[in-house]
Design a protein around this motif. Structure first.
Motif, mmCIF file in Angstrom:
data_model
loop_
_atom_site.group_PDB
_atom_site.id
_atom_site.type_symbol
_atom_site.label_atom_id
_atom_site.label_comp_id
_atom_site.label_asym_id
_atom_site.label_seq_id
_atom_site.Cartn_x
_atom_site.Cartn_y
_atom_site.Cartn_z
ATOM 1 N N LEU A 1 103.294 -24.034 -44.712
ATOM 2 C CA LEU A 1 102.752 -22.698 -45.009
ATOM 3 C C LEU A 1 101.241 -22.652 -44.793
ATOM 4 O O LEU A 1 100.705 -21.667 -44.256
ATOM 5 C CB LEU A 1 103.110 -22.284 -46.435
ATOM 6 N N ASP A 2 100.548 -23.716 -45.205
ATOM 7 C CA ASP A 2 99.096 -23.758 -45.012
ATOM 8 C C ASP A 2 98.746 -23.745 -43.526
ATOM 9 O O ASP A 2 97.784 -23.094 -43.107
ATOM 10 C CB ASP A 2 98.493 -25.015 -45.658
ATOM 11 N N SER A 3 99.536 -24.473 -42.713
ATOM 12 C CA SER A 3 99.246 -24.535 -41.273
ATOM 13 C C SER A 3 99.445 -23.167 -40.630
ATOM 14 O O SER A 3 98.670 -22.763 -39.761
ATOM 15 C CB SER A 3 100.160 -25.548 -40.588
ATOM 16 N N ILE A 4 100.479 -22.446 -41.047
ATOM 17 C CA ILE A 4 100.717 -21.114 -40.498
ATOM 18 C C ILE A 4 99.568 -20.186 -40.902
ATOM 19 O O ILE A 4 99.028 -19.450 -40.082
ATOM 20 C CB ILE A 4 102.069 -20.546 -40.992
ATOM 21 N N VAL B 1 110.375 -15.330 -58.449
ATOM 22 C CA VAL B 1 109.021 -15.241 -57.911
ATOM 23 C C VAL B 1 108.990 -16.005 -56.597
ATOM 24 O O VAL B 1 109.320 -17.194 -56.543
ATOM 25 C CB VAL B 1 107.982 -15.799 -58.913
ATOM 26 N N ASP B 2 108.627 -15.283 -55.524
ATOM 27 C CA ASP B 2 108.637 -15.870 -54.190
ATOM 28 C C ASP B 2 107.211 -16.143 -53.727
ATOM 29 O O ASP B 2 106.257 -15.900 -54.449
ATOM 30 C CB ASP B 2 109.354 -14.921 -53.224
ATOM 31 N N ARG B 3 107.090 -16.613 -52.497
ATOM 32 C CA ARG B 3 105.780 -17.050 -52.012
ATOM 33 C C ARG B 3 104.824 -15.888 -51.766
ATOM 34 O O ARG B 3 103.632 -16.098 -51.592
ATOM 35 C CB ARG B 3 105.929 -17.898 -50.756
ATOM 36 N N GLU B 4 105.358 -14.663 -51.716
ATOM 37 C CA GLU B 4 104.470 -13.522 -51.514
ATOM 38 C C GLU B 4 103.981 -12.946 -52.841
ATOM 39 O O GLU B 4 103.075 -12.113 -52.870
ATOM 40 C CB GLU B 4 105.187 -12.447 -50.683
ATOM 41 N N MET B 5 104.564 -13.364 -53.965
ATOM 42 C CA MET B 5 104.192 -12.822 -55.277
ATOM 43 C C MET B 5 103.185 -13.691 -56.012
ATOM 44 O O MET B 5 102.546 -13.233 -56.958
ATOM 45 C CB MET B 5 105.442 -12.661 -56.154
ATOM 46 N N ALA B 6 103.077 -14.939 -55.616
ATOM 47 C CA ALA B 6 102.156 -15.863 -56.281
ATOM 48 C C ALA B 6 101.785 -16.943 -55.284
ATOM 49 O O ALA B 6 102.552 -17.216 -54.361
ATOM 50 C CB ALA B 6 102.826 -16.485 -57.507
ATOM 51 N N PRO B 7 100.617 -17.569 -55.455
ATOM 52 C CA PRO B 7 100.272 -18.682 -54.559
ATOM 53 C C PRO B 7 101.346 -19.761 -54.674
ATOM 54 O O PRO B 7 101.909 -19.954 -55.748
ATOM 55 C CB PRO B 7 98.931 -19.193 -55.104
ATOM 56 N N GLY C 1 121.703 -17.844 -74.427
ATOM 57 C CA GLY C 1 120.687 -16.796 -74.492
ATOM 58 C C GLY C 1 119.353 -17.146 -73.860
ATOM 59 O O GLY C 1 118.344 -16.475 -74.101
ATOM 60 N N HIS C 2 119.308 -18.191 -73.052
ATOM 61 C CA HIS C 2 118.055 -18.576 -72.401
ATOM 62 C C HIS C 2 117.742 -17.657 -71.229
ATOM 63 O O HIS C 2 118.636 -17.074 -70.627
ATOM 64 C CB HIS C 2 118.147 -20.007 -71.892
ATOM 65 N N SER C 3 116.451 -17.552 -70.916
ATOM 66 C CA SER C 3 116.033 -16.817 -69.717
ATOM 67 C C SER C 3 116.043 -17.776 -68.536
ATOM 68 O O SER C 3 115.510 -18.885 -68.632
ATOM 69 C CB SER C 3 114.629 -16.245 -69.890
ATOM 70 N N LEU C 4 116.631 -17.315 -67.434
ATOM 71 C CA LEU C 4 116.703 -18.124 -66.216
ATOM 72 C C LEU C 4 115.827 -17.491 -65.149
ATOM 73 O O LEU C 4 115.892 -16.284 -64.928
ATOM 74 C CB LEU C 4 118.149 -18.198 -65.712
ATOM 75 N N ALA C 5 115.002 -18.305 -64.496
ATOM 76 C CA ALA C 5 114.066 -17.774 -63.506
ATOM 77 C C ALA C 5 113.949 -18.745 -62.340
ATOM 78 O O ALA C 5 114.353 -19.902 -62.430
ATOM 79 C CB ALA C 5 112.702 -17.549 -64.147
ATOM 80 N N ILE C 6 113.407 -18.230 -61.239
ATOM 81 C CA ILE C 6 113.221 -19.038 -60.031
ATOM 82 C C ILE C 6 111.775 -18.922 -59.572
ATOM 83 O O ILE C 6 111.185 -17.837 -59.616
ATOM 84 C CB ILE C 6 114.175 -18.566 -58.906
ATOM 85 N N LEU C 7 111.229 -20.056 -59.148
ATOM 86 C CA LEU C 7 109.928 -20.068 -58.489
ATOM 87 C C LEU C 7 110.118 -20.799 -57.173
ATOM 88 O O LEU C 7 110.405 -21.991 -57.152
ATOM 89 C CB LEU C 7 108.893 -20.791 -59.365
ATOM 90 N N THR C 8 109.997 -20.052 -56.079
ATOM 91 C CA THR C 8 110.321 -20.634 -54.773
ATOM 92 C C THR C 8 109.220 -20.378 -53.765
ATOM 93 O O THR C 8 108.527 -19.354 -53.830
ATOM 94 C CB THR C 8 111.663 -20.060 -54.233
ATOM 95 N N ARG C 9 109.075 -21.321 -52.822
ATOM 96 C CA ARG C 9 108.148 -21.129 -51.710
ATOM 97 C C ARG C 9 108.823 -20.329 -50.598
ATOM 98 O O ARG C 9 108.247 -20.110 -49.547
ATOM 99 C CB ARG C 9 107.662 -22.484 -51.190
#
Ligand SMILES: [Mg+2]
Length: 194
Positions: free
Chosen positions: A39-42, A118-124, A85-93
């Motif tokens: 991603l940095d190279s692009i 949360v995808d790569r366009e929503m957070a570094p 009852g846990h919250s499930l989330a994803i953080l992906t590049r």
């Protein structure tokens, strides 16, 4: 089960799904050196080259998403967390649409709301901890109430930097980045027994 925390943030590729990404091949398809960060190279390429690389990367990501298979034991594990009852989330590049497609193909879409991805366009991108903070803020939780689960050092580094607990999945059992992990497991069946 591991210690109880209300928020579980998962990396996607190689964590929720079986690892199918051959990053060496992806780099060669994009014309990058064997050790170049993709991603940095692009991001630092000329505009023309950046456009071409992004187009090819998108094609590759679609192909890989279409082949997505769930990691061993993940369906049972997520069902247990959700029941409790846990919250499930994803953080992906990855990108949002690719993440949704991957979850569908792996049969895991029912566990994650679209806003919990949360995808790569929503957070570094990881190892930056900002994506983890995004989830914490969204739910009004502190870092000690969250686990970051992943199969690569960036996942664990992001978790540590945010102050969350870190769970390291490595089906080979080698755990080369074990110093960054609070808990290590080969798969989710083993993690359930932890
Ligand atoms: Mg991964």
């Amino acid at each position: 089960m591991p210690p109880d925390r209300p928020l579980w943030i998962f990396d996607m590729d190689g964590t929720l799904t079986e690892a199918v990404h051959d990053f060496g091949w992806i780099r060669s398809e994009l014309g990058l050196a064997a050790d170049a960060p993709i991603l940095d190279s692009i991001a630092s390429a000329s505009q023309e080259r950046r456009t071409a690389m992004n187009r090819r990367l998108h094609e590759i990501e679609l192909e890989l998403a279409a082949q997505a298979r769930p990691a061993a034991g993940i369906h049972e594990f997520l069902a247990l967390l959700k029941q409790a009852g846990h919250s499930l989330a994803i953080l992906t590049r990855n990108k949002h649409e690719i993440a949704l497609l991957t979850l569908q193909k792996a049969g895991l879409a029912e566990f994650f709301e679209s806003e919990a991805i949360v995808d790569r366009e929503m957070a570094p991108p990881k190892p930056d901890p900002e994506g983890i903070r995004f989830h914490l803020n969204r739910l009004g939780l502190n870092p000690g109430q969250a686990f970051m689960v992943g199969d690569y050092r960036y996942d664990l580094e992001a978790g540590r930097a945010a102050g969350a607990g870190t769970i390291y999945m490595d089906p080979t059992g080698a755990f080369p980045f074990r110093e960054l992990a609070d808990i290590c497991a080969r798969d989710f069946l083993e993690l359930m027994e932890h």
